[in-house]
Design a protein around this motif. Structure first.
Motif, PDB file in Angstrom:
ATOM      1  N   ASP A   1       3.426 -28.660 -42.340  1.00  0.00           N
ATOM      2  CA  ASP A   1       2.047 -28.202 -42.211  1.00  0.00           C
ATOM      3  C   ASP A   1       1.163 -29.365 -41.773  1.00  0.00           C
ATOM      4  O   ASP A   1       0.871 -30.266 -42.558  1.00  0.00           O
ATOM      5  CB  ASP A   1       1.566 -27.643 -43.559  1.00  0.00           C
TER       6      ASP A   1
ATOM      7  N   THR B   1      -4.848 -27.199 -39.493  1.00  0.00           N
ATOM      8  CA  THR B   1      -5.239 -26.270 -38.442  1.00  0.00           C
ATOM      9  C   THR B   1      -6.181 -26.965 -37.474  1.00  0.00           C
ATOM     10  O   THR B   1      -6.912 -27.871 -37.858  1.00  0.00           O
ATOM     11  CB  THR B   1      -5.945 -25.033 -39.030  1.00  0.00           C
TER      12      THR B   1
ATOM     13  N   ARG C   1      -2.512 -23.071 -35.914  1.00  0.00           N
ATOM     14  CA  ARG C   1      -1.713 -24.029 -36.689  1.00  0.00           C
ATOM     15  C   ARG C   1      -1.266 -25.147 -35.749  1.00  0.00           C
ATOM     16  O   ARG C   1      -0.662 -24.892 -34.705  1.00  0.00           O
ATOM     17  CB  ARG C   1      -0.494 -23.331 -37.284  1.00  0.00           C
TER      18      ARG C   1
END
Lengths: 323, 297
Positions: A76, A79, A86
């Motif tokens: 991750d 954003t 993403r």
């Protein structure tokens, strides 16, 4: 040997942490309020404050960095500030283009620089050698992007042989690959040449001559084999160099790789995307360098000897002094 | 190229002059170094007298749409660009930008690299370890990417460019300085200076660094070529010197949009970059052979 590989792998961890921290820290100094940027000029101060809290912008840098790395390990990367996509999917989707170009230019570098370097060394001082050396000097001084534009001018605009941009056919890869590999081909030709010249002067070549081996055998079996050791480094360096250069070449030919993405996002001040692009390329760069080093140690018996001797409790100094 | 005069004016041969005089004598016989110096001198002259040849405000950045995209002619040696500006004037003013940023960036790299390298090499031990591990990390980031990150964060402009290039160039410079300082540290003259009561600062600044200058100067002159390439690359990406400044990379980037209409905008600035970089490399190689004959094969 395994110990060496493990040692190098362990050493990679602080390097990658260091790279990510430096880039993260530099980009965190960007002036302007990202929360305001995302929400637009009409947002109330309360909305902005809420957004800042949600994004964790009020935390100290170290804390934000730890959170970032924690997220990055799970894939991750945050954003995007401009499109709310993403970042990971965005960068990863672009990577095949960058990788393909780097791989092709590595192949071209190896295919050209090794034969040219050997040829130059064998004909040292001759016309072919001098011409190759002058050409390599010019190519090493030519900016990649200018070579790309120049080829575009000649082959696309004047001769109309090749398309300027787009990726519809294999023809689109010809100019970017050449532009990308020209400088590294030039430098690597010199490395191969120097390495062949260096080996030819070694004692074991004289020994081979003294025992009456034929010149062709000496060259193929003794000289070339040893001279090819730096080729692994050539491979790695040219691949790693192409990754750095992808920013320029992808911009010249509008190839939608990581480098083009990075520059698009730099203009929009989309920090998470820029951060991910830089980290991505830098980490691949570090890993490629590591693989090169490890491969080299597998191939070069002198480095291997250093480690086997150490396990036999002999001082490793001898081994380093030997070559 | 005033060393021959200097040598006749000051016949007293102290150690330092001896080195430079010897270097010059060796360099004089090196054709490519002389060619490089001549090229570099020509570019520097063009840059210095850029305003005399073509005024910045009235020629180099003056927009003249009626004359746009003209091919080279007698009145416009290199033709005109997409806004009708004289390309020759822009390119010689670009030499000013490239050379001065390249020089400043190299000086900053030297300052940073020498400070870090001499501390690291002189004290050794834990300090050395910390500084060098730190440098390893910086060296692991491709320099163009590091510069892009810094420009993204701090904006474009000359000071940022100089800083960005210095930060990415300092690690390799500091390694060279460190190696030199480490070997000089054990020399007898250092011991002698110590015996006379010189402190660490004096030993490093007055005795060690002056004696280790040759490889550092060689590296700096070769590095400067790289600086000029980086500046033009960043400007090509629109992250270097902001318009209307006629940086070579920026001219190229604008010229690429008009590649179908005018070849001159993309050809000439690139040629200038190549010539400048080759000249610097020739001088650097010549300096290496002249200052460090041991290195020559």
């Amino acid at each position: 040997m395994l110990r060496y590989v493990c040692k190098r792998l362990v050493m990679l961890v602080p390097i990658i942490l260091g790279i990510t921290f430096i880039v993260f820290f530099i980009l965190s100094l960007t002036p302007g309020d990202p929360a305001r940027m995302i929400l637009g000029a009409n947002a109330t101060p309360e909305q902005v404050a809420a957004m800042r809290a949600q994004m964790g912008l009020d935390d100290p840098v170290i804390l934000r960095y730890i959170k970032y790395i924690g997220g990055a390990l799970r894939g991750d990367f945050g954003t995007s500030w401009s499109t709310r996509d993403r970042v990971f999917t965005m960068v990863f989707g672009r990577f095949p283009y960058t990788f393909r170009l780097a791989f092709l230019s590595m192949l071209l570098t190896v295919a050209l620089s090794i034969p040219l370097g050997i040829y130059s060394a064998v004909r040292k001082g001759g016309f072919g050698d001098n011409a190759t050396m002058v050409l390599s000097m010019v190519m090493a001084a030519t900016p990649k992007f200018w070579l790309g534009i120049l080829m575009m001018l000649v082959f696309s605009v004047w001769l109309r042989w090749l398309p300027t941009s787009g990726l519809s056919s294999w023809k689109n890869y010809i100019m970017p690959t050449i532009a990308m590999s020209a400088a590294s081909t030039a430098i690597n030709t010199r490395i191969v040449r120097a390495s062949v010249l260096d080996v030819i002067r070694q004692d074991f070549i004289r020994t081979a001559r003294a025992k009456g081996a034929r010149e062709s055998v000496i060259f193929r079996k003794h000289a070339l084999r040893n001279a090819m050791l730096p080729v692994v480094t050539v491979l790695g360096m040219s691949f790693a160099g192409s990754l750095g250069g992808s920013v320029l070449i992808e911009n010249v030919f509008s190839i939608p790789g990581v480098g083009l993405l990075m520059i698009e996002r730099v203009r929009q001040k989309d920090i998470p995307a820029v951060l991910a692009c830089v980290i991505f390329i830098a980490v691949v760069f570090a890993v490629v360098n590591l693989i090169t080093d490890i491969l080299y140690s597998f191939i070069d018996p002198r480095i291997k000897a250093q480690y086997t001797r150490r396990s036999a409790k002999k001082p490793p100094k001898e081994a380093t002094a030997a070559p | 190229m005033n060393s021959p005069n200097a040598q006749s004016a000051a016949p007293a041969l102290n150690r330092k002059q001896g080195l430079w005089r010897e270097a010059w004598l060796r360099m004089r016989r090196n054709t490519s170094a002389i060619v490089g110096m001549a090229l570099l001198a020509a570019i520097i002259l063009l840059a210095v007298f850029a305003n005399v040849i073509a005024d910045y405000d009235t020629v180099a950045i003056k927009i003249d749409v009626a004359n746009r995209l003209k091919p080279p002619s007698r009145s416009h040696l290199f033709g005109t660009d997409e806004l009708g500006r004289d390309l020759f004037a822009r390119i010689i003013h670009g030499a000013r930008i490239s050379l001065s940023i390249g020089f400043l960036a190299e000086m900053a790299t030297l300052a940073l690299g020498m400070a870090l390298g001499s501390v690291s090499g002189f004290y050794g031990g834990r300090i050395d370890n910390v500084v060098m591990r730190f440098m390893d990390v910086f060296m692991a980031i491709p320099s163009l990417l590091l510069a892009i990150a810094m420009v993204t964060a701090f904006g474009t402009g000359t000071p940022i460019l100089v800083l960005a290039i210095a930060v990415s160039g300092a690690p390799s410079m500091s390694r060279i300085v460190r190696a030199q300082v480490m070997s000089a540290r054990e020399q007898e003259y250092v011991e002698a200076a110590r015996a006379l009561g010189a402190g660490d600062m004096t030993v490093v600044l007055r005795y060690i660094l002056p004696n280790t200058m040759s490889p550092i100067i060689v590296q700096a002159s070769l590095d400067m070529a790289g600086c000029i390439l980086t500046v033009s690359s960043l400007s090509y990406l629109g992250l270097g010197v902001p318009p209307p400044a006629p940086e070579w990379g920026a001219i190229l980037s604008a010229g690429q949009s008009y590649i179908r209409d005018a070849w001159n905008i993309t050809v000439f600035p690139g040629l200038m970059i190549v010539i400048t970089v080759i000249a610097l490399n020739m001088v650097g190689d010549g300096l290496r052979d002249a200052l460090d004959p041991k290195l020559k094969r």
